[in-house]
Design a protein around this motif. Structure first.
Motif, PDB file in Angstrom:
ATOM      1  N   UNK A  95     -26.990  22.265  -3.462  1.00 49.33           N
ATOM      2  CA  UNK A  95     -26.838  22.491  -2.020  1.00 49.33           C
ATOM      3  C   UNK A  95     -25.411  22.764  -1.572  1.00 49.33           C
ATOM      4  N   UNK A  96     -24.422  22.314  -2.326  1.00 56.35           N
ATOM      5  CA  UNK A  96     -23.044  22.539  -1.888  1.00 56.35           C
ATOM      6  C   UNK A  96     -22.410  23.762  -2.564  1.00 56.35           C
ATOM      7  N   UNK A  97     -23.205  24.553  -3.301  1.00 59.29           N
ATOM      8  CA  UNK A  97     -22.718  25.813  -3.836  1.00 59.29           C
ATOM      9  C   UNK A  97     -23.100  26.941  -2.891  1.00 59.29           C
ATOM     10  N   UNK A  98     -22.217  27.910  -2.753  1.00 65.91           N
ATOM     11  CA  UNK A  98     -22.480  29.083  -1.921  1.00 65.91           C
ATOM     12  C   UNK A  98     -22.216  30.325  -2.768  1.00 65.91           C
ATOM     13  N   UNK A  99     -23.250  31.117  -2.986  1.00 66.66           N
ATOM     14  CA  UNK A  99     -23.123  32.334  -3.782  1.00 66.66           C
ATOM     15  C   UNK A  99     -22.361  33.381  -2.977  1.00 66.66           C
ATOM     16  N   UNK A 100     -21.227  33.833  -3.529  1.00 64.62           N
ATOM     17  CA  UNK A 100     -20.403  34.801  -2.794  1.00 64.62           C
ATOM     18  C   UNK A 100     -20.413  36.189  -3.410  1.00 64.62           C
ATOM     19  N   UNK A 101     -20.742  36.286  -4.709  1.00 66.43           N
ATOM     20  CA  UNK A 101     -20.753  37.613  -5.319  1.00 66.43           C
ATOM     21  C   UNK A 101     -21.523  37.592  -6.638  1.00 66.43           C
ATOM     22  N   UNK A 102     -21.962  38.753  -7.046  1.00 68.45           N
ATOM     23  CA  UNK A 102     -22.636  38.930  -8.335  1.00 68.45           C
ATOM     24  C   UNK A 102     -21.935  40.089  -9.046  1.00 68.45           C
ATOM     25  N   UNK A 125     -19.283  30.203  -5.504  1.00 70.30           N
ATOM     26  CA  UNK A 125     -19.563  30.565  -6.894  1.00 70.30           C
ATOM     27  C   UNK A 125     -19.973  32.032  -6.976  1.00 70.30           C
ATOM     28  N   UNK A 126     -19.779  32.585  -8.153  1.00 70.52           N
ATOM     29  CA  UNK A 126     -20.181  33.966  -8.423  1.00 70.52           C
ATOM     30  C   UNK A 126     -20.993  33.977  -9.715  1.00 70.52           C
ATOM     31  N   UNK A 127     -21.808  34.989  -9.855  1.00 63.85           N
ATOM     32  CA  UNK A 127     -22.611  35.172 -11.056  1.00 63.85           C
ATOM     33  C   UNK A 127     -22.039  36.360 -11.818  1.00 63.85           C
ATOM     34  N   UNK A 128     -21.901  36.185 -13.136  1.00 65.31           N
ATOM     35  CA  UNK A 128     -21.492  37.291 -14.010  1.00 65.31           C
ATOM     36  C   UNK A 128     -22.609  37.515 -15.010  1.00 65.31           C
ATOM     37  N   UNK A 129     -23.120  38.725 -15.051  1.00 63.09           N
ATOM     38  CA  UNK A 129     -24.216  39.051 -15.942  1.00 63.09           C
ATOM     39  C   UNK A 129     -23.864  40.322 -16.711  1.00 63.09           C
ATOM     40  N   UNK A 130     -24.222  40.336 -18.006  1.00 64.45           N
ATOM     41  CA  UNK A 130     -23.816  41.459 -18.848  1.00 64.45           C
ATOM     42  C   UNK A 130     -24.917  41.854 -19.822  1.00 64.45           C
ATOM     43  N   UNK A 131     -25.034  43.149 -20.030  1.00 67.20           N
ATOM     44  CA  UNK A 131     -25.878  43.692 -21.094  1.00 67.20           C
ATOM     45  C   UNK A 131     -25.072  44.765 -21.819  1.00 67.20           C
TER      46      UNK A 131
END
Length: 70
Positions: free
Chosen positions: A53-60, A21-27
């Motif tokens: 537990x089965x999610x792996x953060x790969x990028x922000x 999973x990746x996180x997208x954040x915006x301002x």
């Protein structure tokens, strides 16, 4: 004594498939308040990802841009 009387069947549990999973954040601007909001967004979403537990953060991904036409 019959051996079958002492045996129990325990079915195997399937492990959920790991997901990247990746996180997208915006301002919309780079003011202090907006940058603080950006930090809060990333922090909150990172915590949420860590709870699964089965999610792996790969990028922000971070976006600081206005939707107004110039």
């Amino acid at each position: 004594m019959d051996l079958k009387d002492n045996m129990y069947y325990i079915p195997a549990r399937r492990q959920p498939k790991r997901k990247q999973v990746a996180i997208y954040s915006r301002v919309s601007s780079n003011t202090k308040d907006q940058l603080r909001s950006l930090a809060n967004q990333v922090s909150a979403l990172t915590q949420k990802v860590s709870l699964v537990e089965y999610w792996r953060l790969v990028d922000i991904y971070i976006d600081v841009a206005s939707a107004k036409a110039k």
